[in-house]
Design a protein around this motif. Structure first.
Motif, PDB file in Angstrom:
ATOM      1  N   GLU A   6     -10.316  13.121 -19.070  1.00  0.00           N
ATOM      2  CA  GLU A   6     -10.642  12.475 -19.489  1.00  0.00           C
ATOM      3  C   GLU A   6     -10.339  11.463 -21.020  1.00  0.00           C
ATOM      4  OE1 GLU A   6     -11.582   9.413 -16.800  1.00  0.00           O
ATOM      5  OE2 GLU A   6     -11.081  11.130 -15.564  1.00  0.00           O
ATOM      6  N   GLN A   7     -10.607  12.502 -21.615  1.00  0.00           N
ATOM      7  CA  GLN A   7      -9.807  12.194 -22.843  1.00  0.00           C
ATOM      8  C   GLN A   7      -8.227  12.032 -23.737  1.00  0.00           C
ATOM      9  OE1 GLN A   7     -12.339  15.400 -24.757  1.00  0.00           O
ATOM     10  NE2 GLN A   7     -13.787  13.855 -26.228  1.00  0.00           N
ATOM     11  N   TRP A   8      -7.266  12.933 -22.442  1.00  0.00           N
ATOM     12  CA  TRP A   8      -6.449  13.030 -22.578  1.00  0.00           C
ATOM     13  C   TRP A   8      -5.744  11.878 -21.739  1.00  0.00           C
ATOM     14  CZ3 TRP A   8      -2.998  14.944 -25.680  1.00  0.00           C
ATOM     15  CH2 TRP A   8      -3.599  16.583 -26.405  1.00  0.00           C
ATOM     16  N   TYR A  39      -0.275  16.838 -21.366  1.00  0.00           N
ATOM     17  CA  TYR A  39      -1.401  16.863 -20.761  1.00  0.00           C
ATOM     18  C   TYR A  39      -0.726  15.283 -19.693  1.00  0.00           C
ATOM     19  CZ  TYR A  39      -4.083  20.403 -21.738  1.00  0.00           C
ATOM     20  OH  TYR A  39      -5.107  21.770 -21.821  1.00  0.00           O
ATOM     21  N   LYS A  40       0.327  14.869 -20.632  1.00  0.00           N
ATOM     22  CA  LYS A  40       0.727  13.978 -19.971  1.00  0.00           C
ATOM     23  C   LYS A  40       1.583  13.682 -18.500  1.00  0.00           C
ATOM     24  CE  LYS A  40       3.578   9.623 -20.786  1.00  0.00           C
ATOM     25  NZ  LYS A  40       4.724   8.960 -21.679  1.00  0.00           N
ATOM     26  N   SER A  41       2.126  14.989 -18.155  1.00  0.00           N
ATOM     27  CA  SER A  41       2.884  14.966 -16.848  1.00  0.00           C
ATOM     28  C   SER A  41       2.001  15.232 -15.922  1.00  0.00           C
ATOM     29  CB  SER A  41       3.779  15.911 -17.260  1.00  0.00           C
ATOM     30  OG  SER A  41       4.313  16.704 -15.890  1.00  0.00           O
ATOM     31  N   LEU A  42       0.971  16.540 -16.194  1.00  0.00           N
ATOM     32  CA  LEU A  42      -0.325  16.888 -15.490  1.00  0.00           C
ATOM     33  C   LEU A  42      -0.779  15.026 -14.914  1.00  0.00           C
ATOM     34  CD1 LEU A  42      -1.286  19.440 -17.187  1.00  0.00           C
ATOM     35  CD2 LEU A  42       0.157  19.948 -15.051  1.00  0.00           C
ATOM     36  N   ILE A  43      -1.308  14.595 -15.567  1.00  0.00           N
ATOM     37  CA  ILE A  43      -1.788  13.425 -15.093  1.00  0.00           C
ATOM     38  C   ILE A  43      -0.984  12.152 -14.617  1.00  0.00           C
ATOM     39  CG2 ILE A  43      -3.089  10.921 -16.155  1.00  0.00           C
ATOM     40  CD1 ILE A  43      -4.169  12.560 -17.976  1.00  0.00           C
ATOM     41  N   ILE A  44       0.070  11.845 -14.993  1.00  0.00           N
ATOM     42  CA  ILE A  44       1.234  11.805 -13.953  1.00  0.00           C
ATOM     43  C   ILE A  44       1.706  11.974 -12.726  1.00  0.00           C
ATOM     44  CG2 ILE A  44       2.935  10.854 -13.755  1.00  0.00           C
ATOM     45  CD1 ILE A  44       3.941  10.170 -16.730  1.00  0.00           C
TER      46      ILE A  44
END
Length: 86
Positions: A6-8, A39-44
């Motif tokens: 959530e912080q990311w 983390y952007k890649s993982l969240i996307i």
């Protein structure tokens, strides 16, 4: 200190809203650029499993949004794109 998912998400949204490049934002926020991209890649990937599409039978266009960008495309072009992917 390790950030939660959530912080990311908050960091990624904050970077978008800042108008700064990822590199500049990370530099100013003391964040490792490679961690940001990881983390952007993982969240996307987690959030990209569904793409809402609006189709009006009377209209020749299909409208959808990806990452806050509105895209309008003719039904014929969408067909060609999908056929090339299959």
């Amino acid at each position: 200190m390790k950030k939660t998912r959530e912080q990311w998400k908050e960091v990624i949204e904050d970077q978008k809203a800042s108008g700064l490049s990822i590199e500049k934002y990370c530099q100013q926020s003391h964040i490792c650029v490679s961690s940001f991209y990881k983390y952007k890649s993982l969240i996307i990937k987690e959030e990209s499993s569904f793409l809402p599409v609006v189709v009006d039978k009377d209209d020749e266009m299909i409208d959808f949004e990806i990452d806050h960008h509105h895209i309008s495309c003719s039904k014929q072009h969408v067909r060609v794109i999908l056929e090339s992917l299959l």
